[in-house]
Scaffold this motif. Sequence first.
Motif: not given
Length: 439
Positions: A117-145
């Motif tokens: 899974l890839a994401v691009v973060a610039c400017g004030e996007r740190l919190e938003e990006t981490v929240t997205m990653l958290r949502s992926a971690i919570i529900f996914s079954v296979k490991p994520l890169q």
Amino acid sequence: MRRYVRVAALCLGCGLCSLLYGFSQLALSLEQEPGWRKLQAQDAVVPVRRQKAAAGGRAAAAGSAGRGEHGRTSNLSVSYWNSYWMLPSDVCGMNCFWEAAFRYSSVKTWNAEKMHLAVVACGERLEETVTMLRSAIIFSVKPLQFHIFAEDQLHNGFKGILDVLPYQEKFNYTLYPITFPTENAAEWKKLFKPCASQRLFLPLILKDVDSLLYVDTDILFLRPVDDIWYFLKKFNSTQIAAMAPEHEEPRIGWYNRFARHPFYGITGINSGVMLMNMTRIRRKYFKNDMTTARLRWGEILMPLLKKYKLNITWGDQDLLNIIFFHNPECLFVFPCQWNYRPDHCIYGSNCQEAEEEGIFILHGNRGVYHDDKQPAFRSVYKAIKNYLFGDDLGHSLLQPLELELQKTMHTYCGRIYKIFIKQLTKSIRDVYDRRSKGR
């Protein structure tokens, strides 16, 4: 006879020397050719997870951590390497070949096991990006890169947060610098939004990655990443990428009413969630309206920008629409519930699949997570951002979210608030079912 043998040996030696000289000049010319460069001034900054220097002062190599050798870290979720290993060969130095080979041999084992899974973060996007990653971690079954492309000033922030997240066994991540071709690099960076067009170059940068899910920072997963990853198996022999339509209702569509360039289908496509078979993208020769010759991915991007830069509004998304207009057989289109945006409800509900099954992936574009224009979207974002890993998902996430959503019924999106929790409820139930079975 002996004289002929000496002459033949001399000719063979001269030929070998000439061949070696030719190879050295070729390598030198490649090293000096203009290619890719970092946009940031600190070119020495490398994409890292958690850096731990080896005995000789060299940064830890990428790959499976926890082996305690070659200066690697002991945390399984840590991977760490020089950014230039991921870039095209024309930026490599004298040791590029050996370093790239060392990196590849240690990372390759993850490719068949993890979803990328890839994401691009610039400017004030740190919190938003981490929240997205958290949502992926919570529900996914296979490991994520996770492949996180970010401006240098955000790297420490990502490391400080991700290195202490629970469920380290569920994910690995790598931080990369923002990287564009030298030619028109500044123009690429500012196209539409800062750094957004980085996604166009992922197939050229992540050369060892076969398939990849790219998402914008304002994405929230309400069901496992595994489920959208499964679409890769549904690709036919010509399809190389999957996206959702930009609109379901042509009467409110943007592309079919205002676009001054070709676009895919009836209402165009939205690139905020983009699933890619990058091996196929790298091999494909694309039809285009600039030349009769078909062009590869790395050859078509700059000519497209030059031709249409005065006619495009949504930057890289418009360029993708142009490419798939000319190559429609290459696109797999998934339903709107996999990329659900405010446009699907602010004028009345127009995503039938979401009404029937719920929202699978929420896309809070136009900054709706951070203002009061669409409180239903903001409520979901805040619920996932504030959820503490390890707490009961029903009591700490679902129930408080439902109460907040009920307060948004004065808005069009709030009137159908149950579609925001329909799939989420099922995803939470599935999490506990897997845990009860020891998976």
